[in-house]
Write a protein that holds these residues in place. Structure first.
Motif, PDB file in Angstrom:
ATOM      1  N   ASP A   1       0.867  -1.233  -0.059  1.00  0.00           N
ATOM      2  CA  ASP A   1      -0.021  -0.087   0.026  1.00  0.00           C
ATOM      3  C   ASP A   1       0.950   1.146  -0.055  1.00  0.00           C
ATOM      4  O   ASP A   1       1.960   1.295   0.395  1.00  0.00           O
ATOM      5  CB  ASP A   1      -0.837   0.186   1.189  1.00  0.00           C
ATOM      6  CG  ASP A   1      -1.919  -1.007   1.084  1.00  0.00           C
ATOM      7  OD1 ASP A   1      -2.461  -1.482   0.133  1.00  0.00           O
ATOM      8  OD2 ASP A   1      -2.320  -1.522   2.361  1.00  0.00           O
ATOM      9  N   GLY A   2       0.222   2.382  -0.422  1.00  0.00           N
ATOM     10  CA  GLY A   2       0.944   3.723  -0.224  1.00  0.00           C
ATOM     11  C   GLY A   2       1.448   4.220  -1.496  1.00  0.00           C
ATOM     12  O   GLY A   2       1.821   5.386  -1.603  1.00  0.00           O
ATOM     13  N   ASN A   3       1.153   3.598  -2.558  1.00  0.00           N
ATOM     14  CA  ASN A   3       1.690   4.200  -3.895  1.00  0.00           C
ATOM     15  C   ASN A   3       0.684   3.642  -4.933  1.00  0.00           C
ATOM     16  O   ASN A   3       1.102   2.311  -5.536  1.00  0.00           O
ATOM     17  CB  ASN A   3       3.121   3.995  -4.127  1.00  0.00           C
ATOM     18  CG  ASN A   3       3.549   4.548  -5.660  1.00  0.00           C
ATOM     19  OD1 ASN A   3       2.816   5.038  -6.136  1.00  0.00           O
ATOM     20  ND2 ASN A   3       4.852   4.857  -5.632  1.00  0.00           N
TER      21      ASN A   3
ATOM     22  N   GLU B   1      11.712   5.013  -1.078  1.00  0.00           N
ATOM     23  CA  GLU B   1      10.381   5.017  -1.105  1.00  0.00           C
ATOM     24  C   GLU B   1       9.593   3.824  -1.060  1.00  0.00           C
ATOM     25  O   GLU B   1       8.815   3.525  -0.092  1.00  0.00           O
ATOM     26  CB  GLU B   1       9.726   5.813  -2.281  1.00  0.00           C
ATOM     27  CG  GLU B   1       8.318   5.976  -2.349  1.00  0.00           C
ATOM     28  CD  GLU B   1       7.357   5.074  -3.092  1.00  0.00           C
ATOM     29  OE1 GLU B   1       6.092   4.922  -2.585  1.00  0.00           O
ATOM     30  OE2 GLU B   1       7.841   4.111  -3.511  1.00  0.00           O
TER      31      GLU B   1
ATOM     32  N   ARG C   1       7.477   1.931   2.367  1.00  0.00           N
ATOM     33  CA  ARG C   1       6.269   1.433   2.288  1.00  0.00           C
ATOM     34  C   ARG C   1       6.295   0.301   3.119  1.00  0.00           C
ATOM     35  O   ARG C   1       5.547  -0.424   3.632  1.00  0.00           O
ATOM     36  CB  ARG C   1       5.668   1.212   1.053  1.00  0.00           C
ATOM     37  CG  ARG C   1       5.129   2.675   0.603  1.00  0.00           C
ATOM     38  CD  ARG C   1       4.465   2.552  -0.584  1.00  0.00           C
ATOM     39  NE  ARG C   1       5.525   2.377  -1.978  1.00  0.00           N
ATOM     40  CZ  ARG C   1       5.221   1.419  -2.892  1.00  0.00           C
ATOM     41  NH1 ARG C   1       4.084   0.412  -2.599  1.00  0.00           N
ATOM     42  NH2 ARG C   1       6.120   1.472  -3.867  1.00  0.00           N
TER      43      ARG C   1
ATOM     44  N   VAL D   1       6.307   0.283   6.941  1.00  0.00           N
ATOM     45  CA  VAL D   1       4.909   0.422   7.361  1.00  0.00           C
ATOM     46  C   VAL D   1       4.177  -0.888   7.325  1.00  0.00           C
ATOM     47  O   VAL D   1       3.589  -1.229   8.481  1.00  0.00           O
ATOM     48  CB  VAL D   1       4.145   1.269   6.451  1.00  0.00           C
ATOM     49  CG1 VAL D   1       2.564   1.372   6.950  1.00  0.00           C
ATOM     50  CG2 VAL D   1       4.875   2.610   6.679  1.00  0.00           C
ATOM     51  N   HIS D   2       4.379  -1.615   6.261  1.00  0.00           N
ATOM     52  CA  HIS D   2       3.643  -3.079   6.262  1.00  0.00           C
ATOM     53  C   HIS D   2       4.453  -4.043   7.221  1.00  0.00           C
ATOM     54  O   HIS D   2       3.602  -4.780   7.903  1.00  0.00           O
ATOM     55  CB  HIS D   2       3.813  -3.477   4.622  1.00  0.00           C
ATOM     56  CG  HIS D   2       2.858  -5.051   4.545  1.00  0.00           C
ATOM     57  ND1 HIS D   2       1.672  -4.985   4.457  1.00  0.00           N
ATOM     58  CD2 HIS D   2       3.517  -6.191   4.529  1.00  0.00           C
ATOM     59  CE1 HIS D   2       1.336  -6.301   4.397  1.00  0.00           C
ATOM     60  NE2 HIS D   2       2.313  -7.126   4.531  1.00  0.00           N
TER      61      HIS D   2
END
Length: 266
Positions: free
Chosen positions: A82-84, A123, A127, A130-131
């Motif tokens: 997720d995130g992009n 980048e 992400r 975070v995951h």
């Protein structure tokens, strides 16, 4: 249970070497990276004939990840990070096998740096961080396995001086890997071999395999539920020396969990 990770550097071109290793090493779970194959060309039939269920997330010419399970089908639980929403590269796949959550990843190389490829590497690493935090705390045994394209410390490379400008050794990339460990993840190979020079990758150039001029960039990280079950961890380095080999060798962990064999399909 034996869980392995292997950057195959082209799953179709090196399929004989992959099948050979699966027959010899018999991992219960194998995470593959750098498939370099779209889904429609992935050799699923050959892998299933070898006794492995498989889920895969391919991409034409580049990237691609897969999770194999001996004697059963992996239960896919996610693909991509997720995130992009604009990221179309096939670099992350997740599945449950035998009660263990398996995250298979192929982190961007980042070269040349500085530049957009290195920016993407950082980048994507953000992400992943975070995951990984959510995965670590999921309450189930979990492993993050794959080609992280990071040399964590100077002890993980034959000669750091000659690679100082490479994206794999940049302080930002190393810091991102260190932040994963700060979440609580255990670097299984270092846990078992804290002071040994162990490598997983030998470039094809400059006679690096015969000279053992290697790097450790393929890692298996275990969460708090899985780390106490660690029995052993190592690298099948002899695979790298065979004709038509990948430039990586498989890395693996052995865990005090029931093995997932062909007779166990529950």
């Amino acid at each position: 249970m034996k869980i392995a990770t292997f950057n195959v550097n082209g799953v179709n071109g090196r399929l004989p070497r992959l099948l050979e290793w699966l027959a010899e090493s018999r991992p219960d779970v194998a995470c593959l990276q750098e498939l370099k194959s779209p889904d429609e060309n992935f050799p699923a039939a050959a892998i299933r004939a070898a006794g492995y269920g498989v889920v895969f997330h391919g991409q034409r010419s580049w990237n691609g990840v897969a999770i194999l399970a001996r004697g059963r089908e992996p239960i896919e639980t996610g693909r991509g990070l997720d995130g992009n929403s604009e990221d179309s590269q096939s670099r992350y796949l997740e599945a449950v096998v035998g009660g263990v959550v398996v995250g298979c990843l192929y982190l961007p190389n980042g070269n040349p740096q500085p530049g957009p490829k290195f920016d993407y590497k950082l980048e994507w690493s953000g992400r992943l961080e975070v995951h990984a935090r959510k995965l670590y705390a999921c309450g189930l045994p979990a492993v993050l396995a794959g080609d992280f394209n990071v040399v964590p410390t100077d002890a993980d490379i034959y000669n750091p001086a000659s690679w100082r400008d490479d994206a794999l050794l940049q302080p930002e990339a190393r810091a991102a890997f260190a932040r994963l460990l700060k979440q609580g993840w255990t670097d299984a190979i270092r846990a078992r071999h804290p002071n040994e020079a162990i490598y997983t990758y030998w470039d094809y150039w400059r006679n690096r395999w015969p000279r053992n001029a290697g790097l450790r960039i393929d890692h298996l990280l275990l969460n708090a539920e899985l780390a106490p079950l660690l029995i052993d961890a190592n690298v099948d380095r002899e695979v790298r020396g065979r004709a038509g080999a990948s430039d990586h060798a498989p890395a693996w962990v052995e865990l005090d969990l029931p093995s997932i064999g062909l007779s166990d399909k529950s």
